[in-house]
Scaffold this motif. Sequence first.
Motif, mmCIF file in Angstrom:
data_model
loop_
_atom_site.group_PDB
_atom_site.id
_atom_site.type_symbol
_atom_site.label_atom_id
_atom_site.label_comp_id
_atom_site.label_asym_id
_atom_site.label_seq_id
_atom_site.Cartn_x
_atom_site.Cartn_y
_atom_site.Cartn_z
ATOM 1 N N THR A 138 0.815 -1.206 0.000
ATOM 2 C CA THR A 138 0.000 0.000 0.000
ATOM 3 C C THR A 138 0.852 1.260 0.000
ATOM 4 O O THR A 138 0.361 2.332 -0.321
ATOM 5 N N ASN A 139 2.115 1.153 0.400
ATOM 6 C CA ASN A 139 3.003 2.302 0.367
ATOM 7 C C ASN A 139 3.591 2.401 -1.035
ATOM 8 O O ASN A 139 4.513 1.665 -1.390
ATOM 9 N N LEU A 140 3.032 3.294 -1.848
ATOM 10 C CA LEU A 140 3.440 3.381 -3.252
ATOM 11 C C LEU A 140 4.903 3.783 -3.398
ATOM 12 O O LEU A 140 5.592 3.334 -4.312
ATOM 13 N N ARG A 141 5.351 4.617 -2.501
ATOM 14 C CA ARG A 141 6.751 5.056 -2.553
ATOM 15 C C ARG A 141 7.686 3.869 -2.319
ATOM 16 O O ARG A 141 8.641 3.646 -3.084
ATOM 17 N N LYS A 142 7.397 3.086 -1.280
ATOM 18 C CA LYS A 142 8.237 1.933 -0.982
ATOM 19 C C LYS A 142 8.201 0.916 -2.107
ATOM 20 O O LYS A 142 9.228 0.348 -2.492
ATOM 21 N N ASN A 143 7.012 0.699 -2.678
ATOM 22 C CA ASN A 143 6.872 -0.273 -3.760
ATOM 23 C C ASN A 143 7.703 0.141 -4.976
ATOM 24 O O ASN A 143 8.383 -0.682 -5.598
ATOM 25 N N PHE A 144 7.659 1.428 -5.315
ATOM 26 C CA PHE A 144 8.406 1.929 -6.466
ATOM 27 C C PHE A 144 9.906 1.841 -6.224
ATOM 28 O O PHE A 144 10.669 1.368 -7.094
ATOM 29 N N LEU A 145 10.361 2.259 -5.047
ATOM 30 C CA LEU A 145 11.789 2.219 -4.758
ATOM 31 C C LEU A 145 12.291 0.780 -4.692
ATOM 32 O O LEU A 145 13.418 0.488 -5.121
ATOM 33 N N ASN A 146 11.474 -0.133 -4.194
ATOM 34 C CA ASN A 146 11.851 -1.543 -4.203
ATOM 35 C C ASN A 146 12.013 -2.061 -5.633
ATOM 36 O O ASN A 146 12.958 -2.795 -5.947
ATOM 37 N N ALA A 147 11.079 -1.669 -6.500
ATOM 38 C CA ALA A 147 11.163 -2.088 -7.903
ATOM 39 C C ALA A 147 12.426 -1.535 -8.549
ATOM 40 O O ALA A 147 13.106 -2.238 -9.315
ATOM 41 N N LEU A 148 12.776 -0.282 -8.244
ATOM 42 C CA LEU A 148 13.993 0.321 -8.805
ATOM 43 C C LEU A 148 15.248 -0.410 -8.345
ATOM 44 O O LEU A 148 16.246 -0.473 -9.071
ATOM 45 N N GLN A 149 15.192 -0.966 -7.139
ATOM 46 C CA GLN A 149 16.351 -1.667 -6.594
ATOM 47 C C GLN A 149 16.383 -3.137 -6.999
ATOM 48 O O GLN A 149 17.293 -3.876 -6.606
#
Length: 345
Positions: free
Chosen positions: A3-14
Amino acid sequence: METNLRKNFLNALQGKTVDRVPALSVTQTGTVELMDLTGASWPEAHSDPEKMAALALAGHEIAGLEAVRYPYCLTVLAEAMGCEIRMGTKGIQPSVLSHPFSKSPEGLEVPEDLLERGRIPALLEATEILRARTGGEAGKEEVPLIAGMEGPSTVFSHIAGINDYLVWFMKKPDYVARFMEVCTDICIEYANALFEQGADVLCVPDGGLVATDLMPPKSLDLLKPSFTRLCEETRGPVILHICGDVERSLHSLSECGFDAISIEEKVSIKAAKAAIEDRARLIGNIAPSSTLLFGTPDDVKAEAKQCLSDGVDILAPGCGIAPMTPLANMRAIVEARDEWYEEKE
């Protein structure tokens, strides 16, 4: 789903495992329909921090994209370096009119007051506003903040003019080296200021001419050191967005240190994944014109689902969203991602 869109996006980038592939845009999101709904329109939204922030937030709050992306043009650093800018209209982006270093790099240096020039103060203020409004306070979800910035090659082409830019790549490598050195310094200083104000990620549209027959075969060799230094000295994640059919250049580009590379629809996702391997994540590549602008929501969904099936790491348009793109088509990006996962269950 995370649900944390920021965390999800940064995880995908990593390159970390995510419950669902992020669905967003790393390129410009301002459309006429969103301008009408928010009262924040171009050209004012290019320089007014509050209007810039309001239009950027609409890409998430109204269109449903899972990030907030700003600004809406690639002329901010050109203006700061002395180029005259035509600010455009409600449906037309700004463009560069003059080129102060069209003769040579003589006198070219990073201005001591770079961050006080042109629209840069407005961009930094907009960043601060957007960070406050996307940071999860007051019960709101935490949304990633993506700042766009022209890269060193683009700054070079703007301040020198495209004709001299092309000629010097072929005939004056010493000029190219000097322009790229200074333009990279300019980009690094501005990028780090954006991160200091709260941007999560930087998207750098740059180097698209390496995909054309206009550039000499070794042009990428002249750009690569600057790209590498930009990634090394910028204090945050960097995405390279590159236009054109860059399949033959992707392996080399992925060695520069970018966290992700955003490609347009001319490039095969499967071929791009094979070229970059695990050196960077892959973003793309729904066609912004034939599909998002002129297609239907069903067209968008079909293409988006194919991108996901082909293995894209982050689902996004293949370039900036055209100003007249229908809101329903923007919303279809996230809808398609959700449907794709439901269909897999």
